[in-house]
Design a protein around this motif. Structure first.
Motif, PDB file in Angstrom:
ATOM      1  N   UNK A 260      50.910  15.162  21.634  1.00 30.58           N
ATOM      2  CA  UNK A 260      49.960  16.280  21.624  1.00 30.58           C
ATOM      3  C   UNK A 260      49.001  16.229  22.813  1.00 30.58           C
ATOM      4  N   UNK A 261      48.378  17.383  23.086  1.00 29.42           N
ATOM      5  CA  UNK A 261      47.308  17.458  24.089  1.00 29.42           C
ATOM      6  C   UNK A 261      47.777  17.326  25.516  1.00 29.42           C
ATOM      7  N   UNK A 262      49.024  17.754  25.812  1.00 32.88           N
ATOM      8  CA  UNK A 262      49.548  17.612  27.176  1.00 32.88           C
ATOM      9  C   UNK A 262      49.837  18.982  27.787  1.00 32.88           C
ATOM     10  N   UNK A 263      49.673  19.033  29.105  1.00 29.39           N
ATOM     11  CA  UNK A 263      49.850  20.272  29.860  1.00 29.39           C
ATOM     12  C   UNK A 263      50.429  19.947  31.227  1.00 29.39           C
ATOM     13  N   UNK A 264      51.182  20.898  31.785  1.00 34.20           N
ATOM     14  CA  UNK A 264      51.646  20.800  33.165  1.00 34.20           C
ATOM     15  C   UNK A 264      50.848  21.811  33.981  1.00 34.20           C
ATOM     16  N   UNK A 265      50.279  21.352  35.093  1.00 34.06           N
ATOM     17  CA  UNK A 265      49.525  22.208  36.004  1.00 34.06           C
ATOM     18  C   UNK A 265      50.223  22.241  37.355  1.00 34.06           C
ATOM     19  N   UNK A 266      50.347  23.429  37.924  1.00 34.21           N
ATOM     20  CA  UNK A 266      50.836  23.595  39.291  1.00 34.21           C
ATOM     21  C   UNK A 266      49.617  23.823  40.174  1.00 34.21           C
ATOM     22  N   UNK A 267      49.409  22.919  41.144  1.00 33.79           N
ATOM     23  CA  UNK A 267      48.210  22.920  41.980  1.00 33.79           C
ATOM     24  C   UNK A 267      48.616  22.993  43.451  1.00 33.79           C
ATOM     25  N   UNK A 268      47.954  23.855  44.234  1.00 31.41           N
ATOM     26  CA  UNK A 268      48.157  23.835  45.686  1.00 31.41           C
ATOM     27  C   UNK A 268      47.694  22.480  46.215  1.00 31.41           C
ATOM     28  N   UNK A 269      48.426  21.937  47.172  1.00 28.51           N
ATOM     29  CA  UNK A 269      48.076  20.620  47.728  1.00 28.51           C
ATOM     30  C   UNK A 269      46.649  20.601  48.278  1.00 28.51           C
ATOM     31  N   UNK A 270      46.195  21.720  48.806  1.00 26.06           N
ATOM     32  CA  UNK A 270      44.839  21.801  49.367  1.00 26.06           C
ATOM     33  C   UNK A 270      43.765  21.636  48.278  1.00 26.06           C
ATOM     34  N   UNK A 271      44.111  21.962  47.019  1.00 22.80           N
ATOM     35  CA  UNK A 271      43.157  21.857  45.913  1.00 22.80           C
ATOM     36  C   UNK A 271      43.300  20.562  45.110  1.00 22.80           C
ATOM     37  N   UNK A 272      44.281  19.765  45.439  1.00 21.51           N
ATOM     38  CA  UNK A 272      44.576  18.572  44.646  1.00 21.51           C
ATOM     39  C   UNK A 272      43.387  17.616  44.558  1.00 21.51           C
TER      40      UNK A 272
ATOM     41  N   UNK B 102      37.697  27.811  38.083  1.00 17.99           N
ATOM     42  CA  UNK B 102      37.367  27.506  39.481  1.00 17.99           C
ATOM     43  C   UNK B 102      38.489  27.901  40.436  1.00 17.99           C
ATOM     44  N   UNK B 103      39.489  28.608  39.918  1.00 15.03           N
ATOM     45  CA  UNK B 103      40.586  29.149  40.733  1.00 15.03           C
ATOM     46  C   UNK B 103      41.335  28.038  41.487  1.00 15.03           C
ATOM     47  N   UNK B 104      41.595  26.924  40.800  1.00 14.34           N
ATOM     48  CA  UNK B 104      42.233  25.771  41.434  1.00 14.34           C
ATOM     49  C   UNK B 104      43.671  25.534  40.959  1.00 14.34           C
ATOM     50  N   UNK B 105      44.217  26.440  40.165  1.00  9.93           N
ATOM     51  CA  UNK B 105      45.539  26.226  39.591  1.00  9.93           C
ATOM     52  C   UNK B 105      46.399  27.473  39.785  1.00  9.93           C
ATOM     53  N   UNK B 106      47.677  27.268  40.013  1.00  9.21           N
ATOM     54  CA  UNK B 106      48.617  28.392  40.155  1.00  9.21           C
ATOM     55  C   UNK B 106      49.243  28.770  38.822  1.00  9.21           C
ATOM     56  N   UNK B 107      49.617  27.753  38.034  1.00  9.95           N
ATOM     57  CA  UNK B 107      50.195  28.008  36.717  1.00  9.95           C
ATOM     58  C   UNK B 107      49.909  26.837  35.796  1.00  9.95           C
ATOM     59  N   UNK B 108      49.938  27.116  34.480  1.00  8.36           N
ATOM     60  CA  UNK B 108      49.653  26.116  33.450  1.00  8.36           C
ATOM     61  C   UNK B 108      50.601  26.361  32.281  1.00  8.36           C
ATOM     62  N   UNK B 109      51.095  25.288  31.696  1.00 10.60           N
ATOM     63  CA  UNK B 109      51.946  25.422  30.504  1.00 10.60           C
ATOM     64  C   UNK B 109      51.681  24.216  29.601  1.00 10.60           C
ATOM     65  N   UNK B 110      51.546  24.475  28.300  1.00 10.97           N
ATOM     66  CA  UNK B 110      51.390  23.364  27.361  1.00 10.97           C
ATOM     67  C   UNK B 110      52.741  22.677  27.163  1.00 10.97           C
ATOM     68  N   UNK B 111      52.700  21.391  26.845  1.00  5.65           N
ATOM     69  CA  UNK B 111      53.914  20.635  26.522  1.00  5.65           C
ATOM     70  C   UNK B 111      53.995  20.600  25.004  1.00  5.65           C
TER      71      UNK B 111
ATOM     72  N   UNK C 180      45.211  36.284  37.504  1.00 10.30           N
ATOM     73  CA  UNK C 180      45.886  35.997  36.232  1.00 10.30           C
ATOM     74  C   UNK C 180      46.668  34.689  36.312  1.00 10.30           C
ATOM     75  N   UNK C 181      46.607  33.920  35.247  1.00 11.50           N
ATOM     76  CA  UNK C 181      47.322  32.654  35.174  1.00 11.50           C
ATOM     77  C   UNK C 181      48.409  32.801  34.117  1.00 11.50           C
ATOM     78  N   UNK C 182      49.611  32.418  34.461  1.00 11.31           N
ATOM     79  CA  UNK C 182      50.645  32.351  33.438  1.00 11.31           C
ATOM     80  C   UNK C 182      51.395  31.041  33.583  1.00 11.31           C
ATOM     81  N   UNK C 183      52.504  30.913  32.910  1.00 14.02           N
ATOM     82  CA  UNK C 183      53.189  29.623  32.846  1.00 14.02           C
ATOM     83  C   UNK C 183      54.349  29.484  33.823  1.00 14.02           C
TER      84      UNK C 183
END
Length: 174
Positions: free
Chosen positions: A113-125, A64-73, A4-7
């Motif tokens: 508009x059209x902006x998001x913050x992604x939290x990514x593990x360094x290994x997946x960057x 692709x399971x490459x993100x920990x969290x996502x939030x729209x701006x 599950x992905x949340x913000x």
């Protein structure tokens, strides 16, 4: 989806990416309304092609399971998005100001508009950056998650427990 992905921030020392260009649109923004009681002006420009491209590529990154969290701006801009991601989690953020900072308020409070913050593990960057570049997605590495503090380089450093307390007091006082 595999997980599950949340913000809310999930881990310490993850990389934070800002997807989409920041132009610093303040007209009709929460910032101008709250600070200066100004509510007129033009809404931010919407580029539907960029909006769709950004959204579809974020979905690919999630699938692709490459993100920990996502939030729209959205309302309040980048600073509010980051604060929201901190307040419900055990992690804060350490944000680096851009080298060519146009205007501090426009950058952190702009509601482009059209902006998001992604939290990514360094290994997946590397994988994520490759996907973004391949699909012509504008992004910036804006910092990382950290324990205990919400921090903007040279501007602000507050314990996330204090940030939660201030947020809750405001609501209760209101």
């Amino acid at each position: 989806f595999k997980k599950p992905i949340n913000h809310l921030f999930k881990k310490n020392d993850s990389t934070l990416l800002l997807i989409g260009k920041t132009f610093g649109h303040l007209e009709q923004s929460s910032f101008l309304e709250e600070i200066y009681s100004i509510s007129d002006g033009q809404p931010p420009e919407i580029n539907l092609l960029n909006e769709k491209n950004n959204g579809e590529n974020i979905l690919k990154i999630i699938k692709n399971d490459l993100v920990n969290s996502v939030h729209d701006v959205s309302n309040g801009g980048l600073i509010i998005t980051l604060a929201e991601m901190c307040m419900g989690s055990d992690y804060g953020a350490k944000i680096t100001k851009p080298k060519k900072l146009m205007n501090l308020f426009k950058y952190f409070f702009g509601e482009d508009q059209g902006r998001y913050v992604l939290e990514i593990d360094k290994i997946n960057l590397g994988k994520v950056e490759k996907m973004l570049k391949k699909n012509n997605i504008f992004y910036e590495n804006i910092g990382s998650t950290q324990k205990d503090f919400f921090e903007i380089q040279g501007e602000l450093k507050i314990n996330i427990k204090e940030l939660r307390k201030i947020n809750n007091q405001w609501y209760n006082n209101y």
